[in-house]
Enzyme design. Sequence first.
Site, PDB file in Angstrom:
ATOM      1  N   ASP A 190     -35.808  56.716 116.750  1.00 33.79           N
ATOM      2  CA  ASP A 190     -36.291  57.662 117.749  1.00 33.79           C
ATOM      3  C   ASP A 190     -35.227  57.610 118.825  1.00 33.79           C
ATOM      4  O   ASP A 190     -35.151  56.642 119.578  1.00 33.79           O
ATOM      5  CB  ASP A 190     -37.646  57.213 118.309  1.00 33.79           C
ATOM      6  CG  ASP A 190     -38.186  58.240 119.294  1.00 33.79           C
ATOM      7  OD1 ASP A 190     -37.387  58.721 120.122  1.00 33.79           O
ATOM      8  OD2 ASP A 190     -39.379  58.559 119.234  1.00 33.79           O
ATOM      9  N   HIS A 191     -34.375  58.629 118.874  1.00 33.03           N
ATOM     10  CA  HIS A 191     -33.167  58.449 119.693  1.00 33.03           C
ATOM     11  C   HIS A 191     -33.500  58.310 121.183  1.00 33.03           C
ATOM     12  O   HIS A 191     -32.699  57.813 121.950  1.00 33.03           O
ATOM     13  CB  HIS A 191     -32.134  59.538 119.421  1.00 33.03           C
ATOM     14  CG  HIS A 191     -32.422  60.858 120.066  1.00 33.03           C
ATOM     15  ND1 HIS A 191     -33.327  61.750 119.549  1.00 33.03           N
ATOM     16  CD2 HIS A 191     -31.942  61.432 121.186  1.00 33.03           C
ATOM     17  CE1 HIS A 191     -33.373  62.822 120.322  1.00 33.03           C
ATOM     18  NE2 HIS A 191     -32.538  62.651 121.331  1.00 33.03           N
ATOM     19  N   HIS A 193     -40.917  61.121 120.620  1.00 29.45           N
ATOM     20  CA  HIS A 193     -40.284  60.809 121.902  1.00 29.45           C
ATOM     21  C   HIS A 193     -41.292  60.646 123.046  1.00 29.45           C
ATOM     22  O   HIS A 193     -41.204  59.723 123.848  1.00 29.45           O
ATOM     23  CB  HIS A 193     -39.287  61.898 122.302  1.00 29.45           C
ATOM     24  CG  HIS A 193     -38.330  62.280 121.225  1.00 29.45           C
ATOM     25  ND1 HIS A 193     -37.786  61.376 120.354  1.00 29.45           N
ATOM     26  CD2 HIS A 193     -37.802  63.489 120.871  1.00 29.45           C
ATOM     27  CE1 HIS A 193     -36.962  62.005 119.513  1.00 29.45           C
ATOM     28  NE2 HIS A 193     -36.967  63.281 119.805  1.00 29.45           N
TER      29      HIS A 193
HETATM   30  C1  BG6 Z   1     -34.824  66.135 118.903  1.00 31.56           C
HETATM   31  C2  BG6 Z   1     -35.622  67.374 118.630  1.00 31.56           C
HETATM   32  O1  BG6 Z   1     -35.503  65.009 118.375  1.00 31.56           O
HETATM   33  O2  BG6 Z   1     -34.655  65.962 120.288  1.00 31.56           O
HETATM   34  C3  BG6 Z   1     -34.924  68.579 119.245  1.00 31.56           C
HETATM   35  O3  BG6 Z   1     -35.754  67.576 117.238  1.00 31.56           O
HETATM   36  C4  BG6 Z   1     -34.626  68.341 120.704  1.00 31.56           C
HETATM   37  O4  BG6 Z   1     -35.719  69.746 119.082  1.00 31.56           O
HETATM   38  C5  BG6 Z   1     -33.921  67.009 120.905  1.00 31.56           C
HETATM   39  O5  BG6 Z   1     -33.799  69.406 121.159  1.00 31.56           O
HETATM   40  C6  BG6 Z   1     -33.776  66.688 122.386  1.00 31.56           C
HETATM   41  O6  BG6 Z   1     -32.995  65.537 122.535  1.00 31.56           O
HETATM   42  P1  BG6 Z   1     -32.180  65.247 123.856  1.00 31.56           P
HETATM   43  O7  BG6 Z   1     -31.586  63.904 123.659  1.00 31.56           O
HETATM   44  O8  BG6 Z   1     -31.166  66.336 123.981  1.00 31.56           O
HETATM   45  O9  BG6 Z   1     -33.160  65.308 124.996  1.00 31.56           O
END
Ligand code: BG6
Length: 494
Positions: free
Chosen positions: A181-182, A244
Amino acid sequence: NSPEGAVYYLFGATGDLARRKLFPALFSLYKEGKLSEKFAVVGLARRARSNEQFRSDLYESINEFCRYKADDTELWTRFAEHFVYMSLDINNVDGFRELSLLSAELDEKFDIPGNRLFYLALAPSLFGPVSLNLRDGGLLESKGWHRLVIEKPFGYDLPSAQKLNEQLGQVFKEEEIFRIDHYLGKEMVQNIQVIRFANAFFEPLWNNNHIANVQITLSETVGVEERGGYYDKSGALRDMGQNHMLQMLTMIAMEPPSRLHGEDIRDEKVKVLRSLRGYKSNEEVRSHVVRGQYTAGKLGNKELSGYRQEDSVGEESATETYFAAKVFVDNFRWAGVPFYIRTGKRLPVKTTEVVVEFKAMPQNVLFAQKHELSPNLLVIRVNPMEGIYIKINAKKPGADNDVQPVSMEFCQSCMIGINTPEAYERLIHDAARGDSTYFTRWDEVSHAWEFVDRIAKGWREDSSDLEPYPAGSWGPAKANELLAEQGHHWWPVN
Ligand code: BG6
């Protein structure tokens, strides 16, 4: 704290994630000495590509997306030598046998003790078949460790996630599976526990005696871009909510772990997920969750089309591109405190922010006679600004006893010389060291699905509550009513 040497297998090596995130992350780690020289990367995809072409893709990706540039020729050449490419049909085990032979050569060449990290930047439907072929092709027979790193979405709902987990479980043990989960790799998300548990200012107040509500906003200006096909089946709740947003909520709400060890932290996070108050009926879903879909609108000077006009999206699609929810954590600490969470595409700004609103002082014989006092706020800015600020009340200079809200701010991203590591750097490095603190464990995933499935069911059975909102606006006005019922409002984000 370099990981031991390993071969990294990038499945989906010609895809967007590899280009935008994974190659740059590997280069930054190398540049900072966190990979040592004992590593090799095998790029894998169906397309035919020579090692030279692959390295030239790598070079372009780094110069476009990495926080370091590949401008030191000697360093670049050394780095690129660790990369090879192999075209692979993932449904055919023979290719995996070949990969196994190649792996033995790489182990030998780079003095790697058989450690293997398989990174599947692939559609989840392929996780199961690839895992089985890794096993049947002999890739798990080397004497070092074997780890599987997978991207979201982990299933579509609880039953499909369970099925996927069973498939992976035939090949890998839970402690060998690293579910990305980045958001958990973001510096400021990891900072939440430090802010909470290392400051006497906050922890004693971190409960329902002192906190009025918590607001978590993940807003995006982008639409669905080229991902309409995926997104139209997923929607904001599954794309951002199940993972997230609930993960951030657990970081805010969890009890202090007894030790800062991965399993202890994840145990505490699971307890939060287990304490989420599930909505019991479709009516409860409707009164606690608002969903919306963007229509044509304007952001700055740019005219934007509506969601239903995007590529690969159905003309009558009822998929939500926005949702906001009022969530309760039914435990001792949080009883009665609403957590308001919202996320959406095509909102006016890109930001990830947490606002903790404290309860008002006893109203307030001393200063509130002339003015409403603003509540104290703690704001944690995750992205793109990184930092925290608190809003306090102070005397207006020169006035008698006039009070005004002022901010005290720590802006991490404004500091010169700070080059914050990308989430993927942190996560790849952690997986290579076997540290799964910032990866989601199966019980977290399953509890999150349970919570989300109830909402999805309500929506499936009655889609009349989908609210249109113009692209470039803050989403459906109904999302304000969620808070207004309790005398709260969304704090503007910066
Ligand atoms: C991803 C989603 O997990 O997270 C995307 O699939 C979203 O739809 C993205 O745009 C947002 O990530 P960040 O790091 O740019 O806030």
